[in-house]
Design a protein around this motif. Structure first.
Motif, mmCIF file in Angstrom:
data_model
loop_
_atom_site.group_PDB
_atom_site.id
_atom_site.type_symbol
_atom_site.label_atom_id
_atom_site.label_comp_id
_atom_site.label_asym_id
_atom_site.label_seq_id
_atom_site.Cartn_x
_atom_site.Cartn_y
_atom_site.Cartn_z
ATOM 1 N N VAL A 191 0.843 -1.198 0.000
ATOM 2 C CA VAL A 191 0.000 0.000 0.000
ATOM 3 C C VAL A 191 0.877 1.246 0.000
ATOM 4 N N THR A 192 0.659 2.106 -0.972
ATOM 5 C CA THR A 192 1.391 3.369 -1.022
ATOM 6 C C THR A 192 0.400 4.516 -0.947
ATOM 7 N N GLU A 193 0.705 5.461 -0.077
ATOM 8 C CA GLU A 193 -0.123 6.660 0.019
ATOM 9 C C GLU A 193 0.568 7.798 -0.723
ATOM 10 N N MET A 194 -0.102 8.372 -1.699
ATOM 11 C CA MET A 194 0.415 9.560 -2.357
ATOM 12 C C MET A 194 -0.021 10.764 -1.519
ATOM 13 N N ARG A 195 0.974 11.381 -0.886
ATOM 14 C CA ARG A 195 0.641 12.460 0.035
ATOM 15 C C ARG A 195 0.966 13.791 -0.632
ATOM 16 N N GLU A 196 -0.008 14.680 -0.607
ATOM 17 C CA GLU A 196 0.204 15.982 -1.227
ATOM 18 C C GLU A 196 0.992 16.889 -0.305
ATOM 19 N N ILE A 197 2.204 17.247 -0.725
ATOM 20 C CA ILE A 197 3.031 18.153 0.054
ATOM 21 C C ILE A 197 2.767 19.580 -0.409
ATOM 22 N N LYS A 198 2.562 19.713 -1.695
ATOM 23 C CA LYS A 198 2.417 21.028 -2.307
ATOM 24 C C LYS A 198 1.691 20.806 -3.620
ATOM 25 N N HIS A 199 0.698 21.619 -3.905
ATOM 26 C CA HIS A 199 -0.013 21.443 -5.166
ATOM 27 C C HIS A 199 -0.231 22.780 -5.830
ATOM 28 N N ARG B 186 10.974 23.559 -1.521
ATOM 29 C CA ARG B 186 10.486 24.928 -1.343
ATOM 30 C C ARG B 186 10.277 25.625 -2.689
ATOM 31 N N GLU B 187 11.136 25.344 -3.639
ATOM 32 C CA GLU B 187 11.063 26.057 -4.913
ATOM 33 C C GLU B 187 10.279 25.322 -6.002
ATOM 34 N N ALA B 188 9.805 24.122 -5.695
ATOM 35 C CA ALA B 188 9.026 23.365 -6.685
ATOM 36 C C ALA B 188 7.566 23.802 -6.643
ATOM 37 N N ASP B 189 6.832 23.477 -7.702
ATOM 38 C CA ASP B 189 5.429 23.875 -7.767
ATOM 39 C C ASP B 189 4.502 22.800 -7.218
ATOM 40 N N LEU B 190 4.879 21.543 -7.423
ATOM 41 C CA LEU B 190 4.005 20.448 -7.033
ATOM 42 C C LEU B 190 4.860 19.326 -6.463
ATOM 43 N N VAL B 191 4.578 18.952 -5.238
ATOM 44 C CA VAL B 191 5.398 17.926 -4.598
ATOM 45 C C VAL B 191 4.493 16.831 -4.044
ATOM 46 N N THR B 192 4.761 15.600 -4.436
ATOM 47 C CA THR B 192 4.004 14.470 -3.903
ATOM 48 C C THR B 192 4.963 13.521 -3.201
ATOM 49 N N GLU B 193 4.600 13.138 -1.999
ATOM 50 C CA GLU B 193 5.400 12.160 -1.260
ATOM 51 C C GLU B 193 4.735 10.793 -1.390
ATOM 52 N N MET B 194 5.461 9.814 -1.905
ATOM 53 C CA MET B 194 4.961 8.450 -1.923
ATOM 54 C C MET B 194 5.314 7.844 -0.569
ATOM 55 N N ARG B 195 4.301 7.592 0.226
ATOM 56 C CA ARG B 195 4.547 7.120 1.576
ATOM 57 C C ARG B 195 4.242 5.624 1.649
ATOM 58 N N GLU B 196 5.187 4.892 2.176
ATOM 59 C CA GLU B 196 4.993 3.448 2.265
ATOM 60 C C GLU B 196 4.134 3.107 3.475
ATOM 61 N N ILE B 197 2.957 2.571 3.207
ATOM 62 C CA ILE B 197 2.060 2.167 4.289
ATOM 63 C C ILE B 197 2.332 0.698 4.615
ATOM 64 N N LYS B 198 2.623 -0.048 3.574
ATOM 65 C CA LYS B 198 2.789 -1.493 3.706
ATOM 66 C C LYS B 198 3.597 -1.958 2.509
ATOM 67 N N HIS B 199 4.571 -2.771 2.735
ATOM 68 C CA HIS B 199 5.375 -3.229 1.596
ATOM 69 C C HIS B 199 5.615 -4.718 1.711
ATOM 70 N N TYR B 200 5.510 -5.414 0.591
ATOM 71 C CA TYR B 200 5.727 -6.858 0.660
ATOM 72 C C TYR B 200 7.193 -7.246 0.792
ATOM 73 N N TYR B 201 8.135 -6.270 0.643
ATOM 74 C CA TYR B 201 9.534 -6.577 0.941
ATOM 75 C C TYR B 201 9.630 -7.153 2.361
ATOM 76 N N SER B 202 8.823 -6.573 3.248
ATOM 77 C CA SER B 202 8.898 -6.979 4.644
ATOM 78 C C SER B 202 8.349 -8.390 4.852
ATOM 79 N N LYS B 203 7.662 -8.898 3.841
ATOM 80 C CA LYS B 203 7.222 -10.294 3.898
ATOM 81 C C LYS B 203 8.260 -11.207 3.263
ATOM 82 N N GLY B 204 9.372 -10.593 2.791
ATOM 83 C CA GLY B 204 10.412 -11.396 2.166
ATOM 84 C C GLY B 204 10.208 -11.601 0.672
#
Lengths: 213, 213
Positions: A191-199, B186-204
């Motif tokens: 599961v990946t959450e796309m979090r809006e930092i800046k839009h 700070r200087e970008a117009d649009l920033v999205t953070e892909m946040r890992e909620i759950k990853h199957y790497y951790s399941k091996g």
């Protein structure tokens, strides 16, 4: 020469925090060769992936994943819930033939309460999704905006769980849309959450063809 | 019939929280027609977008964006820093001709300290990026994993800022990689953070061709 797979295995190990004592990828590759073999069977297992969150990039990542999988030889099905409009990606199958896109939405956007027609179209989409998933014709099945359909109560959480349960072992199922419900997240593999930092919407910039759609 | 652009305008307004009193998209479209015209000039402006975070989907979203833009008629350049391995996406230009991909990395992965050769390759990539951005030959320029190159001190924050400043108004610049530095965000117009909620790497589970690469 190091192949891409080894690279990703190292990335996986990084993720697990196991690599701090390792000097280089060659040692890592050797060391984990055994694990690699044990894992061989799992490499052909498909998982349930979710892209959710308020940020940009959920559908975009799904399209990228579709393209990557298709170029690696997989057949890919993309079903777009809610959407019935002409998106740039709809012409993708003209270029890459093992991608199929179908829309399970109407030509207009649901603002407040969905109409009977919206429900009908979504139910058909759900039936079509079930058919596609169990047909085993596609290695990757993407159900885009299915969580928006859930938000509008056009599909239930149980409908989505049934789709997940009906998935043959080898099929990769990708679900997108903001506000994925907790009970679905719990049962997904990645599961990946796309979090809006800046839009730039907040700067008054509107959607642009080829970028947002 | 509602076109995709109107749909996205409504999405933009939703984002701004302005739409709560509106009944439907038709009213919205009329109401904002005037704004739309005023914004016409801005629609051709390119921005700086960042995809960062630990989650999956940064490069994948960049590929999706490249495909979408190309299908809408844009010419797209993808420069991959750090990466020099055979990724599935490298064959994309064989299918969609207005996409160009070049790699600015070596065939092996940097585990701890980068070598002189890594620095050399990254410097060449930087010079090539500058050339591509200012050539105006590409409507969209994607510099994939440039923040990983930054992390390994192969490019500096000043290098990245110079690229951003050199961007002609109409070019869309997309930067990816985990740990984007605050001064760039700070200087970008649009920033999205892909946040890992759950990853199957951790399941091996290890990386699979066509899914992770």
């Amino acid at each position: 020469m190091i192949n891409v797979r080894s690279y990703h295995i190292v990335a996986a190990l990084f993720q697990l925090g196991n690599s701090s004592r390792m000097k280089n990828i060659h040692i890592l590759s050797m060391k984990y060769n055994r694990i690699l073999k044990l894992k061989e069977a799992e490499m052909n297992t498909g998982f349930v992936q979710i892209y959710t969150g308020n940020g940009k990039g959920k559908t975009t990542a799904a399209i990228g994943l579709a393209v990557r999988a298709a170029l690696a030889g997989e057949r890919v099905f993309i079903g777009q819930f809610i959407k019935g409009m002409r998106y740039s990606e709809l012409s993708l199958p003209n270029y890459i033939e093992n991608i199929v896109i179908e829309q399970f939405g109407r030509e207009c956007f649901i603002i407040r309460d969905p109409e009977t027609k919206d429900l009908e179209v979504a139910r058909k989409g759900l039936a079509r999704s079930r058919e596609v998933i169990s047909s085993r014709e596609f290695g990757v099945v993407i159900l885009d905006e299915i969580f928006i359909a859930f938000h509008y109560r056009l599909v239930s959480s149980m409908d989505i769980r049934r789709l997940m349960l009906s998935k043959p072992k080898e099929v990769e199922l990708v679900l997108t849309g903001r506000n994925a419900p907790a009970e679905i997240i719990r049962e997904a593999d990645l599961v990946t959450e796309m979090r809006e930092i800046k839009h730039y919407y907040s700067k008054g910039v509107l959607a642009r063809e080829g970028i947002e759609y």
